[in-house]
Design a protein around this motif. Structure first.
Motif, PDB file in Angstrom:
ATOM      1  N   ASP A 151     -19.814 -17.440 -22.966  1.00 34.42           N
ATOM      2  CA  ASP A 151     -20.680 -18.175 -23.877  1.00 34.42           C
ATOM      3  C   ASP A 151     -21.737 -17.297 -24.550  1.00 34.42           C
ATOM      4  OD1 ASP A 151     -19.344 -20.505 -23.233  1.00 34.42           O
ATOM      5  OD2 ASP A 151     -20.687 -20.965 -21.563  1.00 34.42           O
ATOM      6  N   LEU A 152     -21.850 -16.056 -24.124  1.00 33.55           N
ATOM      7  CA  LEU A 152     -22.884 -15.190 -24.693  1.00 33.55           C
ATOM      8  C   LEU A 152     -22.438 -14.618 -26.032  1.00 33.55           C
ATOM      9  CD1 LEU A 152     -23.925 -13.240 -21.473  1.00 33.55           C
ATOM     10  CD2 LEU A 152     -25.116 -15.173 -22.509  1.00 33.55           C
ATOM     11  N   ILE A 153     -23.408 -14.387 -26.918  1.00 36.22           N
ATOM     12  CA  ILE A 153     -23.146 -13.701 -28.182  1.00 36.22           C
ATOM     13  C   ILE A 153     -23.012 -12.209 -27.882  1.00 36.22           C
ATOM     14  CG2 ILE A 153     -24.019 -13.236 -30.481  1.00 36.22           C
ATOM     15  CD1 ILE A 153     -23.329 -16.145 -29.995  1.00 36.22           C
ATOM     16  N   SER A 154     -21.993 -11.551 -28.439  1.00 39.07           N
ATOM     17  CA  SER A 154     -21.791 -10.128 -28.166  1.00 39.07           C
ATOM     18  C   SER A 154     -21.554  -9.368 -29.455  1.00 39.07           C
ATOM     19  CB  SER A 154     -20.598  -9.924 -27.217  1.00 39.07           C
ATOM     20  OG  SER A 154     -19.404 -10.389 -27.803  1.00 39.07           O
ATOM     21  N   ALA A 155     -22.002  -8.123 -29.455  1.00 36.90           N
ATOM     22  CA  ALA A 155     -21.786  -7.224 -30.594  1.00 36.90           C
ATOM     23  C   ALA A 155     -21.616  -5.817 -30.038  1.00 36.90           C
ATOM     24  CB  ALA A 155     -22.969  -7.283 -31.554  1.00 36.90           C
ATOM     25  N   ARG A 156     -20.594  -5.108 -30.514  1.00 36.10           N
ATOM     26  CA  ARG A 156     -20.373  -3.752 -30.012  1.00 36.10           C
ATOM     27  C   ARG A 156     -21.504  -2.831 -30.443  1.00 36.10           C
ATOM     28  NH1 ARG A 156     -15.657  -0.625 -28.529  1.00 36.10           N
ATOM     29  NH2 ARG A 156     -14.242  -2.242 -29.244  1.00 36.10           N
ATOM     30  N   LEU A 157     -22.107  -2.179 -29.479  1.00 39.27           N
ATOM     31  CA  LEU A 157     -23.165  -1.222 -29.761  1.00 39.27           C
ATOM     32  C   LEU A 157     -22.566   0.144 -30.081  1.00 39.27           C
ATOM     33  CD1 LEU A 157     -26.183  -0.480 -29.813  1.00 39.27           C
ATOM     34  CD2 LEU A 157     -26.060  -0.144 -27.341  1.00 39.27           C
ATOM     35  N   CYS A 158     -21.620   0.577 -29.297  1.00 43.89           N
ATOM     36  CA  CYS A 158     -20.931   1.839 -29.563  1.00 43.89           C
ATOM     37  C   CYS A 158     -19.655   1.879 -28.732  1.00 43.89           C
ATOM     38  CB  CYS A 158     -21.817   3.049 -29.237  1.00 43.89           C
ATOM     39  SG  CYS A 158     -22.380   3.125 -27.519  1.00 43.89           S
ATOM     40  N   ALA A 159     -18.680   2.632 -29.193  1.00 42.17           N
ATOM     41  CA  ALA A 159     -17.460   2.836 -28.421  1.00 42.17           C
ATOM     42  C   ALA A 159     -17.726   3.861 -27.330  1.00 42.17           C
ATOM     43  CB  ALA A 159     -16.337   3.313 -29.333  1.00 42.17           C
TER      44      ALA A 159
END
Length: 296
Positions: A151-159
């Protein structure tokens, strides 16, 4: 009625423990107990059923908290919307990350963050345990994993990319394996996590190899694992952000520079996670933008 006291009551309902809430709020457990008792006295009803071992909501308490929960959320939204008017984001932001990532990647940025966002007070919570964002009142988390689900919002910070590294002294004494399969002849340094301690995965030109690894030393912390590798105790599987400086300075060598390596999946990264809310506070958005700009 005191809004902060009502939020304390909410936390007690979530944690079923005065002591647990006291640790979250960094107060004495007796203070939490007095706050709950004060709210109950104002309402003229008992919110919690207490015993020596358990703390549970009464029927009246459950009904009351169901009704006030949305109201408290609306108050948060109203406060954050008003704060948005300010030209500079301000307030406290609670950020959690693993001990190693926080030590190597976040702490070196703190000086720049203070300069860029002087009115934000950052509380950095470093833990190798998965912290409950909602229950722990965490604004933002950095998790090292494949794409998160839930349910959390996620966004890739870095590979992230992993490497099998060893100290030059170890290579001089024991030699370097010619292929990943050659690791079976070496005593590897391993993380205690189940997916890291038994098999490492290699890929070269789309051909994948799974190699079983063994060794007498298992370590639960990535910083300690890196220190053991530096000291020549064996090959270790570590993230690129933990090894790039040591590789450049010659403290470690990459045993398989032409391979992609992982313990789980090759599509891993550092992810920013925050609770799903209708409105993201300006202070949290500012910290997210700063981290993405610096660590992308």
């Amino acid at each position: 009625m005191d809004i902060a006291a009502l939020r304390t009551v909410q936390l007690v309902a979530q944690h079923h423990s005065f002591a647990a809430v006291a640790r979250v709020l960094d107060v004495d457990p007796s203070s939490v107990s007095r706050t709950v008792a004060g709210i109950e006295a104002q309402l003229g009803l008992r919110l919690f059923q207490r015993s020596t071992r358990t703390l549970t909501l009464t029927e009246a308490g459950a009904l009351y908290l169901d009704r006030i929960g949305p109201l408290l959320d609306d108050l948060d939204l109203a406060r954050d919307a008003a704060a948005e008017i300010s030209t500079r984001p301000s307030g406290r932001v609670r950020l959690t990350a693993s001990v190693a990532f926080g030590h190597d990647m976040i702490v070196p940025l703190l000086s720049d963050l203070r300069s860029a966002l002087p009115e934000i007070a950052l509380e950095l919570i470093l833990s190798d345990q998965t912290v409950d964002l909602v229950g722990g009142q965490i604004d933002l988390a950095i998790r090292l994993a494949p794409a998160p689900k839930g349910d959390l919002i996620s966004a890739r910070l870095c590979a992230t990319r992993y490497r099998v590294v060893a100290a030059p002294a170890y290579v001089q004494t024991h030699g370097a394996p010619d292929t990943p399969a050659g690791l079976s002849a070496h005593q590897c340094l391993r993380m205690t996590l189940p997916e890291y301690r038994t098999e490492w995965r290699f890929r070269q030109q789309q051909a994948e190899t799974v190699v079983g690894v063994t060794g007498p030393i298992l370590i639960s912390n990535a910083l300690a694992l890196r220190a053991a590798a530096r000291n020549g105790l064996g090959p270790a599987l570590l993230a690129d952000w933990m090894t790039q400086r040591d590789l450049k300075d010659g403290r470690l060598v990459d045993l398989f520079p032409d391979h992609q390596v992982t313990a789980t999946t090759f599509d891993t990264g550092a992810w920013l996670l925050y609770p799903s809310r209708a409105y993201l506070p300006a202070k949290v958005r500012a910290v997210i933008d700063f981290l993405r700009a610096r660590l992308r």
